[in-house]
Write a protein that holds these residues in place. Structure first.
Motif, PDB file in Angstrom:
ATOM      1  N   MET A   1       0.844  -1.190   0.000  1.00 12.85           N
ATOM      2  CA  MET A   1       0.000   0.000   0.000  1.00 12.85           C
ATOM      3  C   MET A   1       0.883   1.245   0.000  1.00 12.85           C
ATOM      4  SD  MET A   1      -2.870   0.940   2.780  1.00 12.85           S
ATOM      5  CE  MET A   1      -3.764   2.419   2.699  1.00 12.85           C
ATOM      6  N   ILE A   2       0.612   2.130  -0.934  1.00 13.29           N
ATOM      7  CA  ILE A   2       1.376   3.368  -1.040  1.00 13.29           C
ATOM      8  C   ILE A   2       0.662   4.439  -0.226  1.00 13.29           C
ATOM      9  CG2 ILE A   2       2.235   5.132  -2.600  1.00 13.29           C
ATOM     10  CD1 ILE A   2       2.351   3.026  -4.784  1.00 13.29           C
ATOM     11  N   THR A   3       1.409   5.056   0.692  1.00 17.05           N
ATOM     12  CA  THR A   3       0.835   6.095   1.551  1.00 17.05           C
ATOM     13  C   THR A   3       1.420   7.453   1.193  1.00 17.05           C
ATOM     14  OG1 THR A   3       2.552   5.915   3.230  1.00 17.05           O
ATOM     15  CG2 THR A   3       0.670   4.419   3.432  1.00 17.05           C
ATOM     16  N   GLU A   4       0.811   8.491   1.722  1.00 18.47           N
ATOM     17  CA  GLU A   4       1.326   9.853   1.518  1.00 18.47           C
ATOM     18  C   GLU A   4       2.740   9.977   2.064  1.00 18.47           C
ATOM     19  OE1 GLU A   4       2.023  13.758   0.597  1.00 18.47           O
ATOM     20  OE2 GLU A   4       0.568  12.387  -0.239  1.00 18.47           O
ATOM     21  N   ASN A   5       3.025   9.298   3.190  1.00 20.46           N
ATOM     22  CA  ASN A   5       4.382   9.354   3.760  1.00 20.46           C
ATOM     23  C   ASN A   5       5.410   8.755   2.820  1.00 20.46           C
ATOM     24  OD1 ASN A   5       3.573  10.681   6.055  1.00 20.46           O
ATOM     25  ND2 ASN A   5       3.353   8.819   7.265  1.00 20.46           N
ATOM     26  N   THR A   6       5.023   7.705   2.080  1.00 16.96           N
ATOM     27  CA  THR A   6       5.924   7.107   1.099  1.00 16.96           C
ATOM     28  C   THR A   6       6.257   8.131   0.027  1.00 16.96           C
ATOM     29  OG1 THR A   6       4.944   4.938   1.486  1.00 16.96           O
ATOM     30  CG2 THR A   6       6.191   5.222  -0.552  1.00 16.96           C
ATOM     31  N   PHE A   7       5.217   8.784  -0.502  1.00 13.98           N
ATOM     32  CA  PHE A   7       5.439   9.795  -1.528  1.00 13.98           C
ATOM     33  C   PHE A   7       6.246  10.970  -0.972  1.00 13.98           C
ATOM     34  CE2 PHE A   7       1.501   8.146  -3.811  1.00 13.98           C
ATOM     35  CZ  PHE A   7       2.234   7.565  -4.833  1.00 13.98           C
ATOM     36  N   MET A   8       5.959  11.362   0.262  1.00 16.81           N
ATOM     37  CA  MET A   8       6.679  12.478   0.874  1.00 16.81           C
ATOM     38  C   MET A   8       8.163  12.138   0.998  1.00 16.81           C
ATOM     39  SD  MET A   8       5.612  14.413   4.346  1.00 16.81           S
ATOM     40  CE  MET A   8       6.428  15.845   4.937  1.00 16.81           C
ATOM     41  N   GLY A   9       8.477  10.916   1.394  1.00 18.26           N
ATOM     42  CA  GLY A   9       9.868  10.483   1.485  1.00 18.26           C
ATOM     43  C   GLY A   9      10.549  10.506   0.128  1.00 18.26           C
ATOM     44  N   LYS A  10       9.827  10.083  -0.893  1.00 18.07           N
ATOM     45  CA  LYS A  10      10.390  10.109  -2.250  1.00 18.07           C
ATOM     46  C   LYS A  10      10.619  11.540  -2.717  1.00 18.07           C
ATOM     47  CE  LYS A  10       8.649   5.645  -3.642  1.00 18.07           C
ATOM     48  NZ  LYS A  10       7.791   4.878  -4.531  1.00 18.07           N
ATOM     49  N   ARG A  11       9.684  12.429  -2.407  1.00 17.08           N
ATOM     50  CA  ARG A  11       9.860  13.833  -2.799  1.00 17.08           C
ATOM     51  C   ARG A  11      11.036  14.452  -2.048  1.00 17.08           C
ATOM     52  NH1 ARG A  11       4.149  13.743  -2.315  1.00 17.08           N
ATOM     53  NH2 ARG A  11       4.232  15.102  -0.499  1.00 17.08           N
ATOM     54  N   PHE A  12      11.243  14.067  -0.781  1.00 19.69           N
ATOM     55  CA  PHE A  12      12.401  14.536  -0.016  1.00 19.69           C
ATOM     56  C   PHE A  12      13.684  14.170  -0.763  1.00 19.69           C
ATOM     57  CE2 PHE A  12      15.824  13.980   3.023  1.00 19.69           C
ATOM     58  CZ  PHE A  12      15.694  15.075   3.863  1.00 19.69           C
ATOM     59  N   VAL A  13      13.779  12.943  -1.221  1.00 15.44           N
ATOM     60  CA  VAL A  13      14.965  12.481  -1.958  1.00 15.44           C
ATOM     61  C   VAL A  13      15.100  13.237  -3.281  1.00 15.44           C
ATOM     62  CG1 VAL A  13      15.994  10.497  -3.150  1.00 15.44           C
ATOM     63  CG2 VAL A  13      15.004  10.215  -0.859  1.00 15.44           C
ATOM     64  N   ILE A  14      13.997  13.410  -3.986  1.00 13.72           N
ATOM     65  CA  ILE A  14      14.043  14.126  -5.265  1.00 13.72           C
ATOM     66  C   ILE A  14      14.496  15.566  -5.055  1.00 13.72           C
ATOM     67  CG2 ILE A  14      12.601  15.060  -7.127  1.00 13.72           C
ATOM     68  CD1 ILE A  14      11.003  12.367  -6.919  1.00 13.72           C
ATOM     69  N   TYR A  15      13.949  16.255  -4.050  1.00 16.17           N
ATOM     70  CA  TYR A  15      14.362  17.635  -3.777  1.00 16.17           C
ATOM     71  C   TYR A  15      15.840  17.687  -3.394  1.00 16.17           C
ATOM     72  CZ  TYR A  15       9.337  18.728  -3.580  1.00 16.17           C
ATOM     73  OH  TYR A  15       8.002  18.876  -3.863  1.00 16.17           O
ATOM     74  N   GLY A  16      16.289  16.726  -2.595  1.00 14.70           N
ATOM     75  CA  GLY A  16      17.698  16.678  -2.202  1.00 14.70           C
ATOM     76  C   GLY A  16      18.605  16.514  -3.410  1.00 14.70           C
ATOM     77  N   LEU A  17      18.264  15.583  -4.289  1.00 19.95           N
ATOM     78  CA  LEU A  17      19.083  15.343  -5.486  1.00 19.95           C
ATOM     79  C   LEU A  17      19.011  16.510  -6.458  1.00 19.95           C
ATOM     80  CD1 LEU A  17      18.276  11.561  -6.102  1.00 19.95           C
ATOM     81  CD2 LEU A  17      20.403  12.553  -5.193  1.00 19.95           C
ATOM     82  N   LEU A  18      17.829  17.074  -6.614  1.00 19.11           N
ATOM     83  CA  LEU A  18      17.672  18.230  -7.495  1.00 19.11           C
ATOM     84  C   LEU A  18      18.496  19.409  -6.977  1.00 19.11           C
ATOM     85  CD1 LEU A  18      16.273  19.377 -10.002  1.00 19.11           C
ATOM     86  CD2 LEU A  18      14.345  19.992  -8.544  1.00 19.11           C
ATOM     87  N   GLY A  19      18.465  19.624  -5.659  1.00 18.21           N
ATOM     88  CA  GLY A  19      19.275  20.686  -5.062  1.00 18.21           C
ATOM     89  C   GLY A  19      20.755  20.465  -5.304  1.00 18.21           C
ATOM     90  N   PHE A  20      21.205  19.207  -5.158  1.00 16.25           N
ATOM     91  CA  PHE A  20      22.608  18.864  -5.447  1.00 16.25           C
ATOM     92  C   PHE A  20      22.971  19.279  -6.871  1.00 16.25           C
ATOM     93  CE2 PHE A  20      24.209  14.977  -2.786  1.00 16.25           C
ATOM     94  CZ  PHE A  20      24.416  15.804  -1.703  1.00 16.25           C
ATOM     95  N   CYS A  21      22.151  18.864  -7.818  1.00 17.93           N
ATOM     96  CA  CYS A  21      22.434  19.142  -9.225  1.00 17.93           C
ATOM     97  C   CYS A  21      22.477  20.640  -9.513  1.00 17.93           C
ATOM     98  CB  CYS A  21      21.394  18.470 -10.120  1.00 17.93           C
ATOM     99  SG  CYS A  21      21.491  16.676 -10.114  1.00 17.93           S
ATOM    100  N   ILE A  22      21.499  21.352  -8.993  1.00 22.93           N
ATOM    101  CA  ILE A  22      21.451  22.800  -9.232  1.00 22.93           C
ATOM    102  C   ILE A  22      22.660  23.481  -8.598  1.00 22.93           C
ATOM    103  CG2 ILE A  22      20.175  24.917  -8.685  1.00 22.93           C
ATOM    104  CD1 ILE A  22      17.591  23.204  -9.043  1.00 22.93           C
TER     105      ILE A  22
END
Length: 143
Positions: free
Chosen positions: A1-22
């Motif tokens: 089951m996919i929860t909002e917390n799962t998506f939030m954790g994934k977005r945390f990682v995406i924002y972290g990686l995107l920030g690194f790249c920028i």
């Protein structure tokens, strides 16, 4: 089951990686102004969780979505400065040093932020809205 917390954790990682790249692109282009034709870019591992904190701007985005872009950009700029200053202060207290140092920059506050970056943070905040909206659309399609 996919929860909002799962998506939030994934977005945390995406924002972290995107920030690194920028940041690597930003510092790489900035190195050209110091005569480095190799365009050497860099970041700090500490920046990953700091950029990931953008996940906590999501509720702000949802509440100010109706405002004109210049107000939203200004609000994001203030929030980003608060996070940059706070995390820099925490790192300074815990590690004895903050990885970034703006003491030689114009409009520096305690060497932890420089108000001269306000236009960059303004634009970054507005770009964040687009990234957030895109991630939400992707998540809705996956759910």
């Amino acid at each position: 089951m996919i929860t909002e917390n799962t998506f939030m954790g994934k977005r945390f990682v995406i924002y972290g990686l995107l920030g690194f790249c920028i940041e690597v692109l930003w510092t790489g282009l900035g190195s050209l102004f110091h005569g480095d034709i190799k365009l050497t870019g860099f970041t700090y591992i500490w920046m990953f969780p700091i950029y990931g904190l953008a996940v906590f701007l999501e509720p702000v985005h949802n509440r100010i979505r109706h405002l004109p872009f210049y107000l939203r950009g200004g609000i994001y700029t203030v929030f980003i400065f608060i996070v940059e200053f706070s995390t820099g202060m925490i790192l300074r207290k815990v590690l004895g040093v903050c990885p970034w140092n703006y003491t030689t920059q114009p409009l520096s506050i305690c060497g932890l932020i420089t108000l001269s970056y306000a236009p960059a943070w303004f634009i970054a905040g507005l770009l964040f809205e687009k990234v957030y909206d895109t991630l939400i659309r992707i998540e809705q399609n996956l759910a």
